[in-house]
Design an enzyme around this catalytic site. Structure first.
Site, mmCIF file in Angstrom:
data_model
loop_
_atom_site.group_PDB
_atom_site.id
_atom_site.type_symbol
_atom_site.label_atom_id
_atom_site.label_comp_id
_atom_site.label_asym_id
_atom_site.label_seq_id
_atom_site.Cartn_x
_atom_site.Cartn_y
_atom_site.Cartn_z
ATOM 1 N N LYS A 1 56.432 -37.072 33.638
ATOM 2 C CA LYS A 1 55.106 -37.464 34.108
ATOM 3 C C LYS A 1 54.816 -36.917 35.501
ATOM 4 O O LYS A 1 55.739 -36.674 36.288
ATOM 5 C CB LYS A 1 54.957 -38.989 34.081
ATOM 6 N N LYS B 1 65.037 -43.985 38.484
ATOM 7 C CA LYS B 1 65.039 -43.978 39.957
ATOM 8 C C LYS B 1 66.461 -44.062 40.504
ATOM 9 O O LYS B 1 66.737 -43.541 41.584
ATOM 10 C CB LYS B 1 64.136 -45.082 40.511
ATOM 11 N N LYS C 1 53.710 -38.936 42.210
ATOM 12 C CA LYS C 1 53.351 -38.608 43.589
ATOM 13 C C LYS C 1 54.569 -38.386 44.471
ATOM 14 O O LYS C 1 54.468 -37.807 45.532
ATOM 15 C CB LYS C 1 52.388 -39.638 44.190
HETATM 16 P P1 ATP Z 1 56.106 -42.857 42.338
HETATM 17 O O1 ATP Z 1 56.166 -41.378 42.169
HETATM 18 O O2 ATP Z 1 56.276 -43.306 43.749
HETATM 19 O O3 ATP Z 1 56.954 -43.608 41.383
HETATM 20 P P2 ATP Z 1 53.747 -42.953 40.754
HETATM 21 O O4 ATP Z 1 52.953 -41.707 40.969
HETATM 22 O O5 ATP Z 1 54.550 -43.056 39.529
HETATM 23 O O6 ATP Z 1 54.615 -43.243 42.031
HETATM 24 P P3 ATP Z 1 52.801 -45.704 40.780
HETATM 25 O O7 ATP Z 1 52.359 -46.314 42.055
HETATM 26 O O8 ATP Z 1 54.148 -46.047 40.282
HETATM 27 O O9 ATP Z 1 52.690 -44.116 40.862
HETATM 28 O O10 ATP Z 1 51.734 -45.980 39.660
HETATM 29 C C1 ATP Z 1 50.428 -46.452 39.857
HETATM 30 C C2 ATP Z 1 49.683 -46.466 38.546
HETATM 31 O O11 ATP Z 1 49.472 -45.129 38.095
HETATM 32 C C3 ATP Z 1 50.449 -47.164 37.413
HETATM 33 O O12 ATP Z 1 49.532 -47.891 36.625
HETATM 34 C C4 ATP Z 1 51.042 -46.043 36.643
HETATM 35 O O13 ATP Z 1 51.255 -46.382 35.285
HETATM 36 C C5 ATP Z 1 49.965 -44.987 36.778
HETATM 37 N N1 ATP Z 1 50.510 -43.636 36.659
HETATM 38 C C6 ATP Z 1 51.441 -43.086 37.467
HETATM 39 N N2 ATP Z 1 51.698 -41.819 37.106
HETATM 40 C C7 ATP Z 1 50.908 -41.571 36.013
HETATM 41 C C8 ATP Z 1 50.725 -40.425 35.174
HETATM 42 N N3 ATP Z 1 51.396 -39.304 35.376
HETATM 43 N N4 ATP Z 1 49.843 -40.516 34.159
HETATM 44 C C9 ATP Z 1 49.155 -41.660 33.946
HETATM 45 N N5 ATP Z 1 49.288 -42.764 34.707
HETATM 46 C C10 ATP Z 1 50.145 -42.736 35.733
#
Ligand code: ATP
Ligand code: LTN
Length: 334
Positions: free
Chosen positions: A198, A116, A201
């Site tokens: 990964k 980040k 969002k």
């Molecule tokens: P950001 O993009 O803002 O970092 P994010 O999409 O990574 O957000 P988080 O709120 O950080 O989402 O994660 C929420 C949950 O979803 C966590 O348990 C995280 O491990 C899971 N998660 C996020 N992205 C993935 C993915 N691509 N595959 C599986 N699990 C995920």
């Protein structure tokens, strides 16, 4: 008959945007299922979202949307505590104590911090750095035994355990050491445009992710555009064929078929047909959730009522832990 105490679960998700299929498969999908067996607390981590610059009005909207999506995905407020992190001030109180029990070195090693910081070089703030101490506070404040998250959070969980252990040995037994609950399948769903990273969002490329609210034609279009390879054979090989393997993981989660069955099913058929099949299964899995989501989101008073109830229930537990910790570390109580 002696009753054994049910184990406790806590997890959180940031309201940084609409949830993706990765969030659902890696985390949220499991949360509803765990309610039968465990005492669950689920949280919208709005304070964590502030580590990246947010538009205030959007953050507010995303927070209510996140709570609505969790309800639509099956979180049952009569069985679980659903709340917003900032509504329970005890988390930030414990956060400070845990910051003072975290080391610069260990925080510096967190890959999410490095990622980040690289992504937002103009805003490498203190919150981004101490993010895992707040996450440890979220977990340890409830003595959670298990934390269901995706693979990307396992390093933060390990740090929470280390902080707990360190605190316990310095000040006497206080915190339960939490364990991760990371399912094998779908723990890391990859970006549809760059399958080495990964699905996230906050990706700037909208074709990289499927949103939980995407319409059927958008879902189909995004899968059709998904990056694959030139071999033309549906088979799993994470190193050589990360794009196809990722699509197979998604298909496997919703159909219950393993990789061998999927490979057999699409033998002699091209990627076009395979992508359409993946899209179809995702569209039908999301349809009922989307219906519920729209219904719940429209009822603001209902959602806010659940969140108020959740904050009160969570605060009762969290305040007790903070009082105990404040006493242990020697803060004067009068
Ligand atoms: P950001 O993009 O803002 O970092 P994010 O999409 O990574 O957000 P988080 O709120 O950080 O989402 O994660 C929420 C949950 O979803 C966590 O348990 C995280 O491990 C899971 N998660 C996020 N992205 C993935 C993915 N691509 N595959 C599986 N699990 C995920
Ligand atoms: N850091 C998590 C969100 C989160 C969380 C938590 C998850 C905040 N606090 C406590 C589990 C337990 C993420 O998904 N990025």
């Amino acid at each position: 008959m002696s009753e054994t105490k049910r184990q406790r679960i806590l997890s959180g998700i940031q309201p940084t945007g609409t949830f993706t299929l990765g969030n659902y498969i890696g985390a949220v999908r499991n949360w509803a299922a765990l309610q039968d067996q465990f005492d669950c607390l689920y949280m919208v981590a709005d304070l964590h979202a502030l580590t990246v610059r947010q538009v205030p009005a959007e953050l507010r909207a995303h927070t209510r949307e996140a709570a609505s999506m969790l309800l639509a995905a099956g979180i049952d407020p009569s069985r679980s505590i659903l709340f917003v992190q900032s509504h329970v001030p005890a988390h930030t109180q414990l956060n400070w104590i845990l910051c003072c029990n975290s080391q610069f070195g260990e925080l510096s090693r967190m890959t999410q911090f490095k990622d980040k910081s690289a992504k937002h070089p103009d805003n490498v703030n203190g919150g981004l750095f101490t993010y895992p101490a707040l996450m440890a506070a979220d977990i340890l404040i409830y003595n959670a035994d298990l934390v269901p998250v995706g693979q990307d959070q396992s390093q933060h969980l390990e740090l929470a355990r280390n902080i707990a252990q360190r605190f316990n040995s310095a000040y006497s037994e206080t915190f339960v050491l939490p364990n991760g609950y990371i399912t094998k399948e779908g723990a890391k769903i990859m970006s549809l445009q760059d399958p080495l990273h990964k699905m996230s969002k906050s990706d700037t490329n909208v074709n990289a992710y499927i949103l939980m609210t995407d319409t059927p034609d958008v879902i189909l279009r995004k899968f059709k555009r998904a990056v694959t390879d030139s071999e033309g054979i549906v088979r799993a090989d994470p190193a050589e064929k990360p794009g196809v393997t990722n699509l197979m993981s998604i298909y496997s989660v919703f159909t219950g078929k393993d990789f061998e069955e999927i490979q057999r099913e699409f033998e002699g058929r091209g990627y076009g047909e395979f992508k359409e099949a993946v899209a179809e299964t995702v569209i039908s899995a999301l349809a009922p959730i989307q219906g519920e989501y729209n219904r719940i989101l429209a009822d603001k008073a209902y959602v806010d009522g659940i969140l108020a109830q959740g904050a009160a229930a969570a605060s009762r537990l969290a305040d007790r832990m903070v009082a105990k910790v404040y006493k242990k570390v020697g803060l004067l109580q009068i």
